[in-house]
Design a protein around this motif. Structure first.
Motif, PDB file in Angstrom:
ATOM      1  N   HIS A   1      -5.514  -3.123   5.688  1.00 47.61           N
ATOM      2  CA  HIS A   1      -4.680  -2.624   4.596  1.00 47.61           C
ATOM      3  C   HIS A   1      -3.761  -1.503   5.093  1.00 47.61           C
ATOM      4  O   HIS A   1      -2.547  -1.508   4.878  1.00 47.61           O
ATOM      5  CB  HIS A   1      -5.597  -2.129   3.474  1.00 47.61           C
TER       6      HIS A   1
ATOM      7  N   ASP B   1      -2.375   2.031  -5.173  1.00 44.19           N
ATOM      8  CA  ASP B   1      -3.003   1.522  -6.401  1.00 44.19           C
ATOM      9  C   ASP B   1      -4.511   1.595  -6.219  1.00 44.19           C
ATOM     10  O   ASP B   1      -5.111   0.781  -5.505  1.00 44.19           O
ATOM     11  CB  ASP B   1      -2.548   0.073  -6.662  1.00 44.19           C
ATOM     12  N   LEU B   2      -5.100   2.592  -6.861  1.00 42.03           N
ATOM     13  CA  LEU B   2      -6.524   2.876  -6.638  1.00 42.03           C
ATOM     14  C   LEU B   2      -7.424   1.758  -7.146  1.00 42.03           C
ATOM     15  O   LEU B   2      -8.561   1.619  -6.699  1.00 42.03           O
ATOM     16  CB  LEU B   2      -6.898   4.211  -7.294  1.00 42.03           C
TER      17      LEU B   2
ATOM     18  N   PRO C   1      -3.520  13.769  -3.065  1.00 40.09           N
ATOM     19  CA  PRO C   1      -4.819  13.820  -3.767  1.00 40.09           C
ATOM     20  C   PRO C   1      -5.931  13.078  -3.044  1.00 40.09           C
ATOM     21  O   PRO C   1      -7.036  12.956  -3.598  1.00 40.09           O
ATOM     22  CB  PRO C   1      -4.517  13.145  -5.122  1.00 40.09           C
TER      23      PRO C   1
ATOM     24  N   TYR D   1       7.436  16.578  -7.580  1.00 47.35           N
ATOM     25  CA  TYR D   1       6.398  17.408  -6.957  1.00 47.35           C
ATOM     26  C   TYR D   1       5.625  16.544  -5.965  1.00 47.35           C
ATOM     27  O   TYR D   1       5.557  15.317  -6.092  1.00 47.35           O
ATOM     28  CB  TYR D   1       5.481  18.076  -7.994  1.00 47.35           C
TER      29      TYR D   1
ATOM     30  N   VAL E   1       3.378  11.364  -4.758  1.00 51.93           N
ATOM     31  CA  VAL E   1       2.037  11.778  -4.340  1.00 51.93           C
ATOM     32  C   VAL E   1       1.328  10.708  -3.519  1.00 51.93           C
ATOM     33  O   VAL E   1       1.591   9.508  -3.671  1.00 51.93           O
ATOM     34  CB  VAL E   1       1.160  12.179  -5.564  1.00 51.93           C
ATOM     35  N   GLY E   2       0.447  11.159  -2.653  1.00 50.10           N
ATOM     36  CA  GLY E   2      -0.335  10.245  -1.828  1.00 50.10           C
ATOM     37  C   GLY E   2       0.585   9.282  -1.088  1.00 50.10           C
ATOM     38  O   GLY E   2       1.522   9.691  -0.399  1.00 50.10           O
ATOM     39  N   GLY E   3       0.310   7.983  -1.282  1.00 48.17           N
ATOM     40  CA  GLY E   3       1.131   6.968  -0.624  1.00 48.17           C
ATOM     41  C   GLY E   3       2.598   7.021  -1.041  1.00 48.17           C
ATOM     42  O   GLY E   3       3.472   6.548  -0.308  1.00 48.17           O
TER      43      GLY E   3
ATOM     44  N   ALA F   1       2.468   2.790  -8.855  1.00 49.54           N
ATOM     45  CA  ALA F   1       1.406   2.734  -7.848  1.00 49.54           C
ATOM     46  C   ALA F   1       1.636   1.506  -6.964  1.00 49.54           C
ATOM     47  O   ALA F   1       2.079   0.456  -7.434  1.00 49.54           O
ATOM     48  CB  ALA F   1       0.044   2.664  -8.533  1.00 49.54           C
TER      49      ALA F   1
ATOM     50  N   ARG G   1      -9.971  12.156  -4.027  1.00 49.86           N
ATOM     51  CA  ARG G   1     -10.364  10.748  -4.288  1.00 49.86           C
ATOM     52  C   ARG G   1     -11.381  10.251  -3.265  1.00 49.86           C
ATOM     53  O   ARG G   1     -11.793   9.090  -3.284  1.00 49.86           O
ATOM     54  CB  ARG G   1      -9.144   9.814  -4.227  1.00 49.86           C
TER      55      ARG G   1
ATOM     56  N   HIS H   1       8.043   8.861 -12.984  1.00 47.36           N
ATOM     57  CA  HIS H   1       7.566   9.306 -11.667  1.00 47.36           C
ATOM     58  C   HIS H   1       8.121   8.387 -10.574  1.00 47.36           C
ATOM     59  O   HIS H   1       8.290   7.188 -10.796  1.00 47.36           O
ATOM     60  CB  HIS H   1       6.036   9.254 -11.608  1.00 47.36           C
TER      61      HIS H   1
ATOM     62  N   HIS I   1       4.623   1.354 -15.811  1.00 46.45           N
ATOM     63  CA  HIS I   1       3.390   1.470 -16.607  1.00 46.45           C
ATOM     64  C   HIS I   1       2.205   1.863 -15.734  1.00 46.45           C
ATOM     65  O   HIS I   1       1.206   2.369 -16.228  1.00 46.45           O
ATOM     66  CB  HIS I   1       3.113   0.158 -17.360  1.00 46.45           C
ATOM     67  N   LYS I   2       2.314   1.637 -14.419  1.00 45.94           N
ATOM     68  CA  LYS I   2       1.263   2.091 -13.485  1.00 45.94           C
ATOM     69  C   LYS I   2       1.812   3.206 -12.598  1.00 45.94           C
ATOM     70  O   LYS I   2       1.314   3.453 -11.498  1.00 45.94           O
ATOM     71  CB  LYS I   2       0.771   0.925 -12.611  1.00 45.94           C
TER      72      LYS I   2
ATOM     73  N   TRP J   1       0.501  -1.267   5.514  1.00 49.44           N
ATOM     74  CA  TRP J   1       1.398  -0.190   5.094  1.00 49.44           C
ATOM     75  C   TRP J   1       2.240   0.292   6.281  1.00 49.44           C
ATOM     76  O   TRP J   1       3.439   0.513   6.153  1.00 49.44           O
ATOM     77  CB  TRP J   1       0.581   0.995   4.540  1.00 49.44           C
TER      78      TRP J   1
ATOM     79  N   VAL K   1      -5.207   9.567   3.993  1.00 46.69           N
ATOM     80  CA  VAL K   1      -3.902   8.887   4.034  1.00 46.69           C
ATOM     81  C   VAL K   1      -4.010   7.646   4.925  1.00 46.69           C
ATOM     82  O   VAL K   1      -4.785   7.641   5.877  1.00 46.69           O
ATOM     83  CB  VAL K   1      -2.788   9.811   4.589  1.00 46.69           C
TER      84      VAL K   1
ATOM     85  N   ALA L   1       6.078  12.592  -9.981  1.00 42.60           N
ATOM     86  CA  ALA L   1       5.045  12.554  -8.944  1.00 42.60           C
ATOM     87  C   ALA L   1       5.547  11.815  -7.699  1.00 42.60           C
ATOM     88  O   ALA L   1       6.037  10.691  -7.776  1.00 42.60           O
ATOM     89  CB  ALA L   1       3.794  11.859  -9.492  1.00 42.60           C
TER      90      ALA L   1
END
Ligand code: 1HE
Length: 270
Positions: A92, A77-78, A143, A139, A119-121, A40, A147, A71, A36-37, A96, A151, A117
């Motif tokens: 943080h 998680d923005l 991004p 893909y 993407v990013g992380g 992320a 944002r 995805h 649902h997210k 990671w 990275v 997706a």
């Protein structure tokens, strides 16, 4: 989710709800389970990934990492980013790094099954895995530029080694994306498969990997990246040492005898 000794023969470990573990013989299946997210990665999930790879039980010989839903992973998680100060931001990112180092330099090879997706992380996570299988829907994007961030999960180190620094630069500066098929020859993935076939292909590859001598898998995972970064003479010496260690292992002796006594398959083109 508490993995009791019944499903987990290593130390019982507590996984967050955003991660699901399943065992298939010698293969561990770890799924990002926050569709649902768009899967992320929040702090709890990153901690869970690190804890999982620090405690992979001895009888698991390869892991497949995949994502639930449409995805693989929408990256950081923005929603957790908004009120972090500089010190918290560094901590943080380092968290990671710790978690993803446990993937890349852990005990078992990890095959990522990618779709949608990445993407990013999410791309940083995929880059920490040893083998990447991409469904045609996958893909790749960074991004971060749009944002207003950068990275933080090892992407500036791992991605240039996979696809070249200039391509990473282009992705970050212009928001360029790559699809699965154009991305594969550039280094984003090792395999491209039809939609829906990613997990099965990743499991089949993991089973093949799990059939290798553990010492050979260890050498491939740990020596190859190390040698790519050190000078030639040190690399060659490391290779000699590792090759002698692998040969000396009883498992190698048994496998060599099997071949010489015609019990092992030949190496043929598939
Ligand atoms: C999220 C996130 C997220 C989705 N953080 N909540 N990553 C990005 O910049 C990618 C951001 N995500 C997207 O561009 C899109 O969500 C997707 C292309 C991946 C998928 O689109 P779609 O139409 O399938 O889903 P959606 O409607 O955009 O998202 C569904 C929900 O997931 C929605 O929440 P809801 O409460 O409104 O239902 C979204 O807000 C939520 N969601 N992605 C938080 N990333 C260590 S540094 C790493 C730096 C980075 O990773 S930067 C890149 C971040």
């Amino acid at each position: 989710m508490n993995l009791s000794p019944a499903s987990w023969s290593g130390p019982p470990i507590e996984l967050p709800d955003a991660l699901r573990f399943e065992r298939r013989g010698a293969i561990g299946l770890l799924r990002l389970a926050r569709p649902h997210k768009r899967n992320a990665l929040d702090d709890v999930t990153i901690r869970g990934i690190g804890d999982f790879f620090a405690a992979v039980p001895d009888d698991i010989r390869a892991v497949v990492l995949s994502g639930e839903g449409e995805h693989f992973c929408a990256g950081l998680d923005l929603s957790e980013l908004t009120d972090r100060d500089v010190a918290a931001g560094i901590a943080h990112s380092r968290a990671w790094h710790r978690a993803f180092e446990r993937i890349e330099f852990g005990r078992v090879p990890v095959v990522a099954a990618l779709h949608g997706a990445v993407v990013g992380g999410g791309l940083e996570l995929a880059a920490a895995c040893h083998i990447r299988v991409a469904e045609r829907s996958a893909y790749y994007a960074l991004p971060e530029g749009s944002r207003g961030i950068f990275v933080g999960g090892g992407g500036s180190v791992r991605l240039p080694r996979l696809i070249g620094a200039t391509r990473v630069m282009d992705m970050m500066l212009t928001g360029r994306t790559y699809g699965a098929e154009e991305g594969a020859p550039l280094g984003f993935s090792h395999y491209v498969v039809d939609p829906g076939a990613g997990l099965a292909t990743a499991i089949a590859l993991a089973e093949r990997i799990a059939g290798n001598a553990p010492m050979t898998n260890f050498a491939a995972m740990h020596v190859l990246p190390h040698n790519a970064e050190q000078d030639r003479a040190s690399g060659l010496l490391m290779e000699s040492l590792m090759s002698a260690i692998a040969q000396g292992d009883p498992e190698a002796k048994r496998r060599l005898r099997d071949f010489l006594e015609k019990r092992a398959p030949k190496t043929v083109q598939e």
